[in-house]
Design a protein around this motif. Structure first.
Motif, short mmCIF file in Angstrom:
data_model
loop_
_atom_site.label_atom_id
_atom_site.label_comp_id
_atom_site.label_asym_id
_atom_site.label_seq_id
_atom_site.Cartn_x
_atom_site.Cartn_y
_atom_site.Cartn_z
N ASP A 125 0.86 -1.18 0.00
CA ASP A 125 0.00 0.00 0.00
C ASP A 125 0.90 1.24 0.00
O ASP A 125 1.92 1.26 0.70
CB ASP A 125 -0.88 -0.02 1.27
N ALA A 126 0.53 2.26 -0.76
CA ALA A 126 1.26 3.53 -0.69
C ALA A 126 1.06 4.20 0.67
O ALA A 126 1.88 5.01 1.10
CB ALA A 126 0.77 4.47 -1.80
N HIS A 127 -0.03 3.83 1.33
CA HIS A 127 -0.42 4.49 2.59
C HIS A 127 -0.33 3.51 3.77
O HIS A 127 -0.24 2.30 3.56
CB HIS A 127 -1.85 5.00 2.47
N ASP A 202 -3.30 -3.19 -1.92
CA ASP A 202 -3.98 -1.94 -2.27
C ASP A 202 -3.28 -1.45 -3.54
O ASP A 202 -2.07 -1.20 -3.53
CB ASP A 202 -3.80 -0.94 -1.11
N ASP A 204 -2.92 1.13 -5.11
CA ASP A 204 -2.15 2.38 -5.19
C ASP A 204 -0.69 2.17 -4.79
O ASP A 204 0.12 3.10 -4.87
CB ASP A 204 -2.82 3.52 -4.41
N THR A 216 -6.97 6.57 -4.63
CA THR A 216 -6.07 7.65 -4.21
C THR A 216 -4.68 7.41 -4.81
O THR A 216 -3.79 6.87 -4.14
CB THR A 216 -5.97 7.71 -2.67
MN MN Z 1 -3.54 3.23 -0.39
#
Ligand code: MN
Ligand code: MN
Length: 271
Positions: A125-127, A202, A204, A216
């Protein structure tokens, strides 16, 4: 070409399948771009474009026992979705490998909560998704990992490159590992202490050039080819996997990548 509304490799009933695919088309809290409720069916449609032989793992995917069990009902509140996922998973045995088509990232929590196994939650996940609440909601896609941490699971983050100082401090306070890139040898050591892996992707996490249709998008992401080496090394320990945060994509680039990764995961998991 013949295109049906189920995953192209689906050839078995629920009880005899080794791989069980199902969708959770829930997307009520996506904060920037919404529409991941359409992703399970877009991923299914994309699957009909792919050849059933894995050239990476030399596996004929038509020899696998796969069941696409359809979508879980997501009407009502998220608490209702949690209950629906739990009752669906009651019919799945421990030997069966689960592949979940999201939906937004929040759906991961419902699956992890229902499985209650001794695994680590490994998230591409980027987040960090470690906010305690977002938009006055605790079941928000920005809070997924925070809720999962409250269930007592260890979390390993890969590809993370966008988060707040508070999220970073929370991750550090819990001893969670955060990698911006994939460090395979280090991961071998880190993962060796767990019985199994719940893999959450995820989308992203990938560079927007490879996966443009995500809720996102975040620049400077991973090249999805890293997933092939990841599967090669670790898929034998994966008990369940989800693909989340994909929004509508008229070009089919993003659902196609998702389908392809599911194909290669199942190929690598079968040998
Ligand atoms: Mn994300
Ligand atoms: Mn996420």
């Amino acid at each position: 070409m013949h295109i049906d509304s189920y995953f192209s490799l689906s050839n078995s009933d629920l009880r005899s399948a080794d791989f069980v695919i199902f969708g959770i088309p829930y997307d009520r809290t996506q904060s920037f771009r919404s529409g991941s409720r359409f992703a399970p069916n877009e991923i299914r449609i994309a699957s009909w474009n792919l050849e059933s032989y894995s050239t990476f793992f030399d596996v004929d995917l038509e020899c696998l026992k796969v069941c696409d069990a359809g979508n879980v009902n997501v009407d009502g509140r998220f608490e209702d979705v949690i209950g629906n996922v739990e009752s669906f998973l009651k019919d799945i045995s421990k030997r069966q490998i689960i592949v979940v088509l999201g939906g937004e990232h929040t759906i991961s929590y419902a699956v992890v909560k229902a499985l209650k196994d001794n695994f680590c939650y490994l998230v591409f996940d980027a987040h960090l998704d470690l906010r305690d609440s977002f938009d006055n909601e605790v079941y928000n896609h920005a809070c997924t990992c925070r809720r999962i941490s409250e269930l007592g699971f260890d979390i390993i983050f890969i590809g993370a490159r966008s988060y707040t100082k508070e999220e970073l401090e929370f991750a550090r306070s819990r001893g969670f590992k955060i990698y911006r890139d994939v460090k395979f040898d280090e991961l071998e050591d880190v993962l060796s202490v767990y019985d199994g892996i719940y893999l959450s992707i995820d989308f992203d996490v990938f560079d927007p050039a490879y996966a443009p249709a995500v809720s996102t998008p975040e620049p400077f992401g991973l090249n999805p080819i890293v997933m092939i080496e990841f599967f090669d090394r670790f898929s034998k320990n994966i008990v369940a996997m989800d693909v989340v945060e994909i929004v509508q994509d008229p070009s089919y680039v993003t659902p196609m990548l998702s389908s392809k990764l599911i194909f290669e995961f199942m190929a690598s998991r079968s040998i």
